[in-house]
Design a protein around this motif. Structure first.
Motif, PDB file in Angstrom:
ATOM      1  N   GLU A  32       0.809  -1.218   0.000  1.00 17.47           N
ATOM      2  CA  GLU A  32       0.000   0.000   0.000  1.00 17.47           C
ATOM      3  C   GLU A  32       0.842   1.267   0.000  1.00 17.47           C
ATOM      4  N   GLY A  33       2.152   1.123  -0.186  1.00 19.08           N
ATOM      5  CA  GLY A  33       3.024   2.288  -0.094  1.00 19.08           C
ATOM      6  C   GLY A  33       3.279   3.016  -1.394  1.00 19.08           C
ATOM      7  N   PHE A  34       2.692   2.544  -2.493  1.00 19.79           N
ATOM      8  CA  PHE A  34       2.982   3.151  -3.789  1.00 19.79           C
ATOM      9  C   PHE A  34       1.975   4.242  -4.157  1.00 19.79           C
ATOM     10  N   ASN A  35       1.884   5.238  -3.313  1.00 17.90           N
ATOM     11  CA  ASN A  35       1.084   6.430  -3.615  1.00 17.90           C
ATOM     12  C   ASN A  35       1.849   7.641  -3.093  1.00 17.90           C
ATOM     13  N   PHE A  36       1.312   8.825  -3.295  1.00 18.22           N
ATOM     14  CA  PHE A  36       2.069  10.034  -2.953  1.00 18.22           C
ATOM     15  C   PHE A  36       2.135  10.302  -1.454  1.00 18.22           C
ATOM     16  N   ALA A  37       1.379   9.554  -0.663  1.00 19.50           N
ATOM     17  CA  ALA A  37       1.516   9.638   0.788  1.00 19.50           C
ATOM     18  C   ALA A  37       2.407   8.526   1.311  1.00 19.50           C
ATOM     19  N   GLY A  38       2.649   7.534   0.475  1.00 21.00           N
ATOM     20  CA  GLY A  38       3.552   6.458   0.841  1.00 21.00           C
ATOM     21  C   GLY A  38       3.004   5.438   1.807  1.00 21.00           C
ATOM     22  N   SER A  39       1.674   5.397   1.976  1.00 22.96           N
ATOM     23  CA  SER A  39       1.129   4.414   2.914  1.00 22.96           C
ATOM     24  C   SER A  39      -0.356   4.174   2.672  1.00 22.96           C
ATOM     25  N   SER A  68      -1.282  12.117  15.163  1.00 19.82           N
ATOM     26  CA  SER A  68      -0.750  11.008  14.361  1.00 19.82           C
ATOM     27  C   SER A  68       0.689  10.714  14.762  1.00 19.82           C
ATOM     28  N   SER A  69       1.022   9.414  14.733  1.00 18.53           N
ATOM     29  CA  SER A  69       2.412   9.024  14.979  1.00 18.53           C
ATOM     30  C   SER A  69       3.242   9.066  13.705  1.00 18.53           C
ATOM     31  N   GLY A  70       2.601   9.385  12.565  1.00 17.71           N
ATOM     32  CA  GLY A  70       3.389   9.507  11.348  1.00 17.71           C
ATOM     33  C   GLY A  70       2.622   9.395  10.046  1.00 17.71           C
ATOM     34  N   ASN A  71       2.246   8.183   9.659  1.00 13.21           N
ATOM     35  CA  ASN A  71       1.715   7.960   8.314  1.00 13.21           C
ATOM     36  C   ASN A  71       0.418   8.695   8.028  1.00 13.21           C
ATOM     37  N   LEU A  72      -0.498   8.730   8.985  1.00 12.66           N
ATOM     38  CA  LEU A  72      -1.742   9.459   8.725  1.00 12.66           C
ATOM     39  C   LEU A  72      -1.461  10.952   8.607  1.00 12.66           C
ATOM     40  N   GLY A  73      -0.513  11.445   9.378  1.00 14.85           N
ATOM     41  CA  GLY A  73      -0.150  12.851   9.274  1.00 14.85           C
ATOM     42  C   GLY A  73       0.358  13.198   7.891  1.00 14.85           C
ATOM     43  N   VAL A  74       1.189  12.324   7.325  1.00 12.79           N
ATOM     44  CA  VAL A  74       1.678  12.554   5.959  1.00 12.79           C
ATOM     45  C   VAL A  74       0.520  12.477   4.977  1.00 12.79           C
ATOM     46  N   ASP A  92       4.551  13.224  18.080  1.00 14.91           N
ATOM     47  CA  ASP A  92       5.342  13.101  19.308  1.00 14.91           C
ATOM     48  C   ASP A  92       6.775  12.707  18.957  1.00 14.91           C
ATOM     49  N   PRO A  93       7.671  12.631  19.942  1.00 20.27           N
ATOM     50  CA  PRO A  93       9.082  12.370  19.646  1.00 20.27           C
ATOM     51  C   PRO A  93       9.370  11.012  19.014  1.00 20.27           C
ATOM     52  N   LYS A  94       8.432  10.075  19.071  1.00 20.89           N
ATOM     53  CA  LYS A  94       8.657   8.766  18.467  1.00 20.89           C
ATOM     54  C   LYS A  94       8.446   8.788  16.953  1.00 20.89           C
ATOM     55  N   CYS A  95       7.876   9.845  16.446  1.00 18.90           N
ATOM     56  CA  CYS A  95       7.659   9.956  15.009  1.00 18.90           C
ATOM     57  C   CYS A  95       9.012   9.993  14.295  1.00 18.90           C
ATOM     58  N   ASN A  96       9.127   9.231  13.219  1.00 18.40           N
ATOM     59  CA  ASN A  96      10.388   9.213  12.480  1.00 18.40           C
ATOM     60  C   ASN A  96      10.771  10.618  12.028  1.00 18.40           C
ATOM     61  N   PRO A  97      12.031  11.027  12.208  1.00 14.68           N
ATOM     62  CA  PRO A  97      12.459  12.370  11.789  1.00 14.68           C
ATOM     63  C   PRO A  97      12.145  12.662  10.321  1.00 14.68           C
ATOM     64  N   ALA A  98      12.305  11.659   9.454  1.00 13.92           N
ATOM     65  CA  ALA A  98      12.023  11.870   8.034  1.00 13.92           C
ATOM     66  C   ALA A  98      10.553  12.182   7.801  1.00 13.92           C
ATOM     67  N   THR A  99       9.680  11.619   8.627  1.00 13.92           N
ATOM     68  CA  THR A  99       8.241  11.851   8.479  1.00 13.92           C
ATOM     69  C   THR A  99       7.887  13.290   8.833  1.00 13.92           C
ATOM     70  N   VAL A 100       8.478  13.799   9.900  1.00 16.67           N
ATOM     71  CA  VAL A 100       8.240  15.199  10.285  1.00 16.67           C
ATOM     72  C   VAL A 100       8.707  16.135   9.170  1.00 16.67           C
ATOM     73  N   LYS A 101       9.896  15.867   8.636  1.00 14.11           N
ATOM     74  CA  LYS A 101      10.422  16.706   7.561  1.00 14.11           C
ATOM     75  C   LYS A 101       9.528  16.642   6.325  1.00 14.11           C
ATOM     76  N   ASP A 296      11.483   3.646   3.484  1.00 15.83           N
ATOM     77  CA  ASP A 296      12.374   4.796   3.337  1.00 15.83           C
ATOM     78  C   ASP A 296      12.337   5.733   4.535  1.00 15.83           C
ATOM     79  N   ARG A 297      11.212   5.809   5.243  1.00 17.67           N
ATOM     80  CA  ARG A 297      11.111   6.704   6.402  1.00 17.67           C
ATOM     81  C   ARG A 297      11.727   6.102   7.663  1.00 17.67           C
ATOM     82  N   TYR A 298      12.198   4.882   7.558  1.00 17.15           N
ATOM     83  CA  TYR A 298      12.763   4.194   8.721  1.00 17.15           C
ATOM     84  C   TYR A 298      14.281   4.051   8.619  1.00 17.15           C
ATOM     85  N   ILE A 299      14.879   4.772   7.684  1.00 19.61           N
ATOM     86  CA  ILE A 299      16.325   4.673   7.482  1.00 19.61           C
ATOM     87  C   ILE A 299      17.085   5.080   8.739  1.00 19.61           C
ATOM     88  N   GLU A 300      16.558   6.055   9.489  1.00 22.56           N
ATOM     89  CA  GLU A 300      17.241   6.539  10.685  1.00 22.56           C
ATOM     90  C   GLU A 300      16.872   5.739  11.930  1.00 22.56           C
TER      91      GLU A 300
END
Length: 324
Positions: A32-39, A68-74, A92-101, A296-300
């Motif tokens: 389900e990751g092949f869209n412009f939101a990636g999820s 959101s912890s990440g994907n819904l926010g994106v 929150d701080p557990k959100c992947n840094p790449a997701t916030v960016k 890709d958002r979990y590289i860090e």
């Protein structure tokens, strides 16, 4: 050929990965990751925003807000950008840094709730921040993914029937459980239309979903620090729980074969593979697992050796000892 004019129009890539050659289990992974939101969350985001606009709750003068912890926010950031609507994500701080960016790159505001409650829950802190924002400004509208029926309806109307179309004789469907939107929509659709299909919910150890005790969790996406209303209202035949370290191992195992998957996917695949080895040793069942996102958002985090050692210890050494 698909031609779209806005980024929120592309949902389903109809890509399934046959994991049989990789894991030696009869499992197809719906990606389900092949869209412009990636999820997979783009379905729920589009559904919730469309419902809010249709009901007159949201217009160009409103500011949508969501926890959101990440994907819904994106996903909501993509939908908001595509429809020229303001949106604030409270994470929150557990959100992947790449997701916030990524959310900020999409032109959306991100608020980080960095003070957990007395039980260490950031979910409660995020919800409290959302309520404070709405109380200060009547123009703020909380979409509330935790109770919004448009969340699960997106999967009732799209995800589940698309899977059934490709696998009309599906025996088992494995679904990761967070807020319960994907799970609820799929459970209800298969109950109404193909009741022979067995639904297995996959949760992470430390999540309180399904009445289990809370524990430390480091990966965003699956699991919950509070009982989710959608999950509580959804009868599920079976639940598989996966340790985060096993999810990380699975992510890295898949990556060695070229499949860079997200933490939620690693959890679901790990749980599904374990279930199939126990219940289908001769590989007779047709089974599908839903992959929520790519890696890709979990590289860090998941794919960073130093982060993994700090968080879980030496997983390679543990694996060697367990195989000894």
């Amino acid at each position: 050929m698909a031609i779209i004019s806005t980024a929120d129009e592309l949902f389903d890539s109809d890509v399934y990965v046959d994991l049989g050659p990789t894991l030696r289990v009869p499992l197809h992974l719906k990606c389900e990751g092949f869209n412009f939101a990636g999820s997979v969350k783009l379905r729920a985001a589009s559904s919730m925003v469309s419902a809010a606009v249709r009901l007159g709750l949201v217009d160009e003068h409103s500011t949508m807000v969501e926890s959101s912890s990440g994907n819904l926010g994106v996903a909501l950031s993509v939908v908001a950008a595509a429809r020229s609507l303001p949106f604030v994500c409270v994470t929150d701080p557990k959100c992947n840094p790449a997701t916030v960016k990524l959310m900020r790159a999409l032109g959306r505001e991100v608020v980080v709730a960095d003070q957990p409650d007395a039980d260490g829950s950031y979910l409660a802190a995020r919800k409290r921040t959302v309520r404070e924002l709405c109380a200060r400004d009547p123009g703020y509208v909380w979409l509330n993914q935790y109770e919004n029926p448009a969340n699960w309806l997106a999967h009732y109307e799209n995800t589940a029937p698309l899977i059934a179309k490709q696998f009309p004789s599906l025996d088992v469907l494995f679904i990761g459980t967070g807020t319960g939107g994907t799970l609820t929509g799929c459970v209800r659709w298969f109950r109404d239309n193909a009741p022979r299909t067995r639904i297995v919910a996959v949760d992470t150890v430390g999540s309180v979903n399904f009445g289990m005790p809370a524990g430390p969790r480091h990966l965003p996406g699956l699991g919950a620090a509070e009982r989710m209303p959608l999950v509580e209202a959804t009868p599920v035949e079976e639940v598989v729980r996966v340790e985060e370290r096993d999810a990380v191992r699975m992510c890295r195992r898949l990556a060695r074969h070229g499949f860079l998957m997200g933490g939620s996917t690693g959890t679901v695949v790990s749980g599904a593979a374990d279930w199939l080895r126990r219940h289908d040793p001769v590989a007779l069942l047709t089974s599908v697992a839903i992959s929520a996102d790519l890696g890709d958002r979990y590289i860090e985090t998941v794919y960073d050796d130093a982060w993994v050692r700090r968080t879980y210890g030496d997983l390679d050494k543990e694996q060697e000892e367990s195989n000894a």
